[in-house]
Write an enzyme that holds these catalytic residues in place. Structure first.
Site: not given
Ligand code: ADP
Ligand code: MG
Length: 389
Positions: A134-135, A35-38, A129, A179
């Site tokens: 998810s991003s 963590e925080h190594t990247d 989040g 990621d």
């Molecule tokens: P995480 O830790 O989940 O990556 P981020 O803030 O980096 O959090 O990314 C989350 C953002 O990615 C959401 O606020 C949204 O804008 C986008 N996102 C993630 N999944 C989806 C989805 N299924 N559909 C649309 N946008 C999404």
């Molecule tokens: Mg993200």
């Protein structure tokens, strides 16, 4: 056949009125250790998880991109050539940003291809989040689809760079490449050991299931609180530490340099440096132990990582500490906070027969402390981005 993949194809048809060419998917990820190594050019060791984002895609004959998601009812429509100039993209910056980045990198590599517009519809079961990226899942599902349909021929490592480029330039988030690397290179039951200096990646068997273990995620629901400038101040301290020690990055320091470092810098800077230097060694040791003695032998490294983040890097919060201590008290082999800190999730490597005890104890302890109810669920290591059908 995967139900969510089919639901995504059906959703595409509802939004756009015709069937997609195919459905592609990519997983979220969890960081096992590192963590925080990247950004210090060190080591990280994440794995792709069995929660995925699905993108149904078809090319269009014109230069228009339309993206929609189960997330919201709006359909974002933009000319491919205007993506980089559009600042009203909102969540669509993730899929459109990576589309822009795939073209940008293909152009840099002088690839022979023709990028037309496309329609794209997205569904996901990656929690947003929660520190599970998810991003990256959305970026890698879309980039894998476009790379195939456009014939841009990017490798998985180049697609990881595309995800990072899109997130940095179009979303505007200064993230590393961990990621996307995990989401693209992950394999079932394997972690992705990544050298953030050379960008070399190696998959390493985790062997959790074979040893009767599961990894629990404890999402504390605490929003990342930017305590005293949080992330930026930690990065600055690392840069200061490297400059004082006359090295390009903290990657270049060994534990044997720490005594000299302590004499040359403030106590706060020294603690930040010590976390990064020791954390790099913990990642290397984790990989070694997984190969030699198996996953039950990495527990103390996980807890040492947690204590280093709590006491030296100072990025934990009470909820994360409570999750870790409670999990360990009730039989977890190892536990630590994961992700950038100031909130988010903890992980606990837990024997299967202790899963319900650990889970229930965390719910009870959080309630007693007056914390919001966390989400506790198990994940396993899954395959990276792929075409579903
Ligand atoms: P995480 O830790 O989940 O990556 P981020 O803030 O980096 O959090 O990314 C989350 C953002 O990615 C959401 O606020 C949204 O804008 C986008 N996102 C993630 N999944 C989806 C989805 N299924 N559909 C649309 N946008 C999404
Ligand atoms: Mg993200």
């Amino acid at each position: 056949m995967n139900a969510l993949a089919h639901q995504t194809a059906a959703g595409f048809e509802t939004r756009f009125g015709y069937a997609p060419t195919g459905v592609w998917s990519a997983p979220g990820r969890v960081n096992l250790i590192g963590e925080h190594t990247d950004y210090n050019e060190g080591f990280v060791f994440p794995f792709a998880i069995n929660r995925r984002t699905y993108a149904a895609v078809a090319l269009r004959a014109d230069g228009i991109a339309r993206v929609a998601s189960a997330f919201s009812s709006e359909v974002h429509e933009v000319s491919l050539d205007a993506i980089a100039r559009d600042d009203s993209l909102d969540w669509a910056a993730y899929p459109l940003g990576v589309a822009w980045a795939v073209r940008t990198i293909a152009n840099q590599l002088n690839r022979d291809y023709e990028a037309t517009g496309f329609d794209c519809y997205i569904e996901s079961d990656v929690p947003v989040g929660a520190g599970l990226s998810s991003s990256a899942a959305i970026e890698c599902a879309v980039s894998t689809a476009l790379n195939e349909l456009w014939n841009t021929g990017l490798t998985r490592s180049e697609l990881a760079r595309a995800g990072q480029l899109g997130e940095n330039e179009i979303v505007g988030a200064p993230t590393g490449i961990m990621d996307q690397s995990a989401s693209l290179l992950g394999q079932a039951d394997h972690g992705v050991f990544l050298d953030c200096r050379s960008l070399e990646a190696q998959v390493i068997e985790l062997g959790f299931a074979k040893d009767g273990l599961e990894l629990l995620i404890i999402d504390t629901k605490v929003a990342h609180r930017l305590v005293d400038g949080g992330y930026a101040s930690r990065r600055a301290a690392c840069e200061d530490g490297a400059a004082i020690m006359n090295v390009g990055s903290l990657r270049d320091l060994e534990e044997s340099d720490l005594e000299a470092a302590e004499a040359k810098m403030t106590d706060v800077t020294f603690r930040r440096v010590r976390h990064v230097v020791t954390e790099n060694n913990r990642v290397l040791e984790t990989v070694k132990r997984l190969q030699e003695t198996g996953p039950r032998s990495i527990g103390d490294l996980m807890y040492a990582s947690h204590k280093s983040m709590r006491d030296d890097f100072k990025i934990s919060v009470d909820e994360l500490d409570t999750a870790v201590e409670t999990a360990l008290r009730h039989g977890a082999v190892g536990a630590r906070m994961t992700g950038g800190g100031f909130g988010g999730a903890a992980i606990a490597l837990t024997p299967i027969e202790r899963i319900s005890e650990v889970t229930n104890s965390i719910y009870a302890e959080f309630e007693q402390c007056g914390y919001a109810r966390p989400d506790v669920f198990a994940v396993s290591a899954a395959n990276g981005a792929t075409r579903e059908f």
